[in-house]
Design a protein around this motif. Structure first.
Motif, mmCIF file in Angstrom:
data_model
loop_
_atom_site.group_PDB
_atom_site.id
_atom_site.type_symbol
_atom_site.label_atom_id
_atom_site.label_comp_id
_atom_site.label_asym_id
_atom_site.label_seq_id
_atom_site.Cartn_x
_atom_site.Cartn_y
_atom_site.Cartn_z
ATOM 1 N N GLY A 213 -5.263 -1.989 -6.913
ATOM 2 C CA GLY A 213 -4.243 -2.418 -5.964
ATOM 3 C C GLY A 213 -4.640 -2.256 -4.515
ATOM 4 O O GLY A 213 -4.432 -3.155 -3.694
ATOM 5 N N LEU A 214 -5.202 -1.098 -4.143
ATOM 6 C CA LEU A 214 -5.552 -0.879 -2.744
ATOM 7 C C LEU A 214 -6.601 -1.876 -2.274
ATOM 8 O O LEU A 214 -6.523 -2.409 -1.161
ATOM 9 N N GLU A 215 -7.591 -2.141 -3.115
ATOM 10 C CA GLU A 215 -8.602 -3.122 -2.742
ATOM 11 C C GLU A 215 -7.995 -4.512 -2.638
ATOM 12 O O GLU A 215 -8.306 -5.267 -1.705
ATOM 13 N N GLU B 283 0.823 -1.204 0.000
ATOM 14 C CA GLU B 283 0.000 0.000 0.000
ATOM 15 C C GLU B 283 0.861 1.260 0.000
ATOM 16 O O GLU B 283 0.546 2.238 -0.703
ATOM 17 N N ALA B 284 1.932 1.250 0.783
ATOM 18 C CA ALA B 284 2.815 2.420 0.808
ATOM 19 C C ALA B 284 3.421 2.686 -0.561
ATOM 20 O O ALA B 284 3.607 3.842 -0.962
ATOM 21 N N ASP B 285 3.714 1.630 -1.303
ATOM 22 C CA ASP B 285 4.233 1.811 -2.659
ATOM 23 C C ASP B 285 3.155 2.279 -3.623
ATOM 24 O O ASP B 285 3.411 3.101 -4.506
ATOM 25 N N ILE B 286 1.952 1.764 -3.469
ATOM 26 C CA ILE B 286 0.856 2.220 -4.327
ATOM 27 C C ILE B 286 0.609 3.703 -4.123
ATOM 28 O O ILE B 286 0.433 4.473 -5.081
ATOM 29 N N ARG B 287 0.596 4.133 -2.875
ATOM 30 C CA ARG B 287 0.278 5.527 -2.565
ATOM 31 C C ARG B 287 1.434 6.468 -2.842
ATOM 32 O O ARG B 287 1.242 7.568 -3.383
ATOM 33 N N TRP B 288 2.643 6.070 -2.455
ATOM 34 C CA TRP B 288 3.749 7.031 -2.442
ATOM 35 C C TRP B 288 5.044 6.521 -3.081
ATOM 36 O O TRP B 288 5.980 7.299 -3.252
ATOM 37 N N GLY B 289 5.128 5.229 -3.378
ATOM 38 C CA GLY B 289 6.355 4.694 -3.952
ATOM 39 C C GLY B 289 7.540 4.733 -3.011
ATOM 40 O O GLY B 289 8.689 4.885 -3.452
ATOM 41 N N ILE B 290 7.304 4.537 -1.707
ATOM 42 C CA ILE B 290 8.373 4.722 -0.718
ATOM 43 C C ILE B 290 8.913 3.409 -0.156
ATOM 44 O O ILE B 290 9.781 3.424 0.708
#
Length: 507
Positions: free
Chosen positions: A423-425, A367-374
C-alpha cells in the motif's frame, strides 16, 4: 481573475531583479504604507508560482531530473546526472527570498501592525498560510535556511539573517498553520478577488491550511513518527480538501509579462532538450493519462509539436545519458524518437500551476489509514478517490477531447486495485505521478517515503557518488554576503553538498 493578474503586473513591474545578497534582497520596492495588501497578495501568489528562472533551475533541471520524471542528454540539464551548477542549484534560494519571502513578510508585517485596524483577522490568517507554503518549499530543498529573521531587512534592518534549524522551522510552520486555520471565519475574506487562489473563500483557505498541515505532518515520519501521527490527526479533524474544487492552483495567462505566465510553460517554450524519463513512461503503462502527459515530437523537433500522443508509441529516455552514450541504445541516433512533455496539452504558458491538489490529499489520507487507521480506516477508498481526482484534475488543462473518461478511470482501478501488501509504495507512486511538474514536492515526498523505487545513475564526475541527491546546495553568494550564518548552518547540518541529509530525512 486573469484581468486582475494583468492589472497587478502594472503595479509591480520592475520590482525584482537578480540581486547580489540579502542586503539588496530585502530592499522594499513599494513602501508598504502606500499600497493596499490586496494587490500585494496577488503579486505574492504569482511570485510563489515562480517565473521561468527558478522553475527551470530548481523545479525542472534539478528536481524533475533527479526524481526521474524527465531526462536529457544535454549538459544544461545537470540534475539528470547529479552534476553541480552553482547558479542552477541556488536559484530557488535566490528567487525564493527575493521574490517571495520579501513580499509575504511585508504583507504580514502590514497586517500585524495595522494602526487603523482596517484589515480583518482573516486577511492575516491567509497571509500566514501562504507564508508557510513559501518557506516549506525552500527548507525542503536546502534544509536549514533563514526563517525567523528572513525578509526583515526593510522592517528591522537585518540584512544578514541567521539560518534556523529545520526542526525549529517545521515546529513553527505547523504552529502557524494551527493558529491561522483557527482564525479563519466563513464567507469571503476582505482580500476578495485579489486572492487569485480562492477568490477570498475562507473555507477553501482553511482546507488548504489543514491539507498543508497534513503534508508537513507526514514529513516528520522518519524523525518523529508520534508527532507525524498527531499532526496528521489534527489536520484530518480540522478538515482537509474535499474535492478538486478545493485544489490550490494559479490560473495563468499568456502575458503580457513573465509573472503572468506559467513558469514551467516558459521553460518548455524556450527549450526542447528535455524528454520524459523511461522511468515515468514505464510507470504510466496502461494509464490513460499517458496520452495527456506525453507526445512524440515532430520529426523536425518543432517545439509547437503536432506529433503523436498515441500511448502505444510513447518511449521514455533513460536518465544519465549524454550525446555520446545515447547512441548505445536503440533509437538513440535521433532524440525525437523519445517522448517529451505534451506541449499541446500541459506545458503552455497559460496553463495552471498547482500548489497542492485534492488528489495528493487523498493519497496522504490513504497513507494515514495504512499507518494508523485515522482517516476512516479504509485506505482503499482513499486510493481510489485519489486516482479519480488525479485523472479528473487534468481537465483543468486545455485537454479537449483527450480528457480521461469515467469508463477509463474505472477500467484503470479495476486493473490496478488497492494492494494492501504494497500500500505505501502504491499510494506514494501515485503521489509521484500526480505531482509531475510540481517536482520540488515530488523530490521531497520521494526522500520521505523512498517511493517510487528509483535506480540511480553514476555519470562520470557526478557530485554524489552515484547516489540520488538528498538536497540542493545553497545559493553560492551566501558564502560571501552572509558568511557567518552560512558557516553556522553547515557546521550544524553538515557539508553544503548534495548528499547531506536534512533534519527530517534521516536514514
Amino acid at each position: 481573475m486573469k484581468k486582475i493578474i494583468i492589472a497587478i503586473l502594472v503595479i509591480f513591474i520592475g520590482t525584482t531583479s537578480c540581486d547580489s545578497g540579502f542586503e539588496e534582497l530585502n530592499v522594499n520596492p513599494n513602501t508598504a504604507t502606500e499600497l493596499e495588501p490586496g494587490p500585494k497578495l496577488t503579486n505574492a501568489i504569482l511570485r510563489t508560482a515562480g517565473d521561468r528562472f527558478e522553475n527551470w533551475r530548481g523545479n525542472l533541471i534539478y528536481s524533475s531530473m533527479m526524481i526521474q520524471h524527465m531526462a536529457s542528454i544535454g549538459g544544461v540539464w545537470a540534475g539528470d546526472k547529479y552534476l553541480y551548477n552553482a547558479q542552477w542549484s541556488g536559484a530557488w534560494f535566490e528567487r525564493g527570498y527575493n521574490d517571495q519571502v520579501k513580499i509575504i513578510e511585508d504583507i504580514v508585517f502590514q497586517l500585524e501592525t495595522d494602526p487603523e485596524d482596517q484589515y480583518s483577522e482573516e486577511m492575516l490568517a491567509i497571509a500566514r498560510i501562504l507564508r508557510v507554503f513559501i518557506y516549506h518549499k525552500i527548507t525542503d530543498l536546502y534544509g536549514d535556511v533563514p526563517y525567523s529573521e528572513a525578509g526583515r531587512g526593510f522592517i528591522e534592518g537585518n540584512f544578514r539573517p541567521a539560518y534556523d534549524p529545520q526542526s525549529e522551522i517545521y515546529a513553527d510552520m505547523l504552529n502557524e498553520l494551527a493558529e491561522a486555520t483557527a482564525a479563519l471565519g466563513t464567507g469571503t475574506s476582505q482580500f476578495g478577488t485579489a486572492d487569485i487562489l480562492f477568490d477570498g473563500d475562507q473555507d477553501k483557505w482553511r482546507r488548504f491550511g489543514y491539507s498543508m498541515m497534513l503534508r508537513l505532518g507526514l514529513r516528520l515520519i522518519k524523525v518523529d513518527p508520534t508527532g507525524a501521527q498527531q499532526w496528521a490527526q489534527r489536520a484530518i479533524d480540522g478538515g482537509v480538501m474535499q474535492s478538486n474544487d478545493d485544489t490550490s492552483y494559479v490560473e495563468h495567462t499568456d502575458g503580457p509579462e513573465g509573472i503572468n505566465r506559467n513558469g514551467n510553460g516558459q521553460v518548455f517554450s524556450a527549450d526542447d532538450d528535455m524528454r520524459l524519463s523511461d522511468t515515468f513512461i514505464n510507470a504510466l503503462a496502461g494509464d490513460p493519462r499517458l496520452r495527456i502527459y506525453a507526445a512524440l515530437p515532430d520529426g523536425d523537433g518543432d517545439r509547437n509539436t503536432s506529433g503523436s500522443n498515441d500511448p502505444a508509441m510513447q518511449r521514455g529516455l533513460p536518465n544519465g545519458l549524454d550525446a555520446t552514450t545515447v547512441l548505445n541504445i536503440p533509437g538513440g541516433d535521433d532524440i525525437n524518437n523519445f517522448s517529451e512533455p505534451n506541449r499541446n496539452l500541459i506545458t503552455a504558458e497559460d496553463e495552471p500551476y498547482f500548489f497542492q491538489t485534492y488528489a495528493e490529499v487523498e493519497f496522504m489520507l490513504a497513507e494515514a489509514d495504512i499507518r494508523w487507521g485515522i482517516a476512516g480506516g479504509d485506505p482503499a477508498a482513499h486510493y481510489s478517490a485519489g486516482v479519480r481526482a488525479a485523472m479528473r484534475q487534468l481537465d483543468l488543462y486545455d485537454v479537449g477531447d483527450q480528457s480521461v473518461t469515467d469508463i477509463e478511470i474505472q477500467d484503470f482501478l479495476t486493473a490496478n486495485p488497492f494492494d494492501a501488501a504494497n500500500g505505501l509504495e502504491q499510494v506514494n507512486t501515485q503521489y509521484w505521478i500526480v505531482t509531475f511538474l510540481n517536482d520540488i514536492e515530488s523530490f521531497a515526498n520521494w526522500r520521505r517515503t523512498g517511493f517510487p523505487v528509483l535506480i540511480s545513475v553514476d555519470y562520470p564526475g557526478n557530485e554524489s557518488n552515484g547516489l540520488i541527491p538528498r538536497r540542493l546546495r545553497y545559493f553560492e553568494r551566501e558564502q560571501t554576503t552572509n558568511p557567518q550564518n552560512y558557516q553556522a548552518a553547515i557546521s550544524r547540518q553538515g557539508p553544503d553538498q548534495f548528499t547531506t541529509r536534512m533534519w527530517w530525512d534521516v536514514e
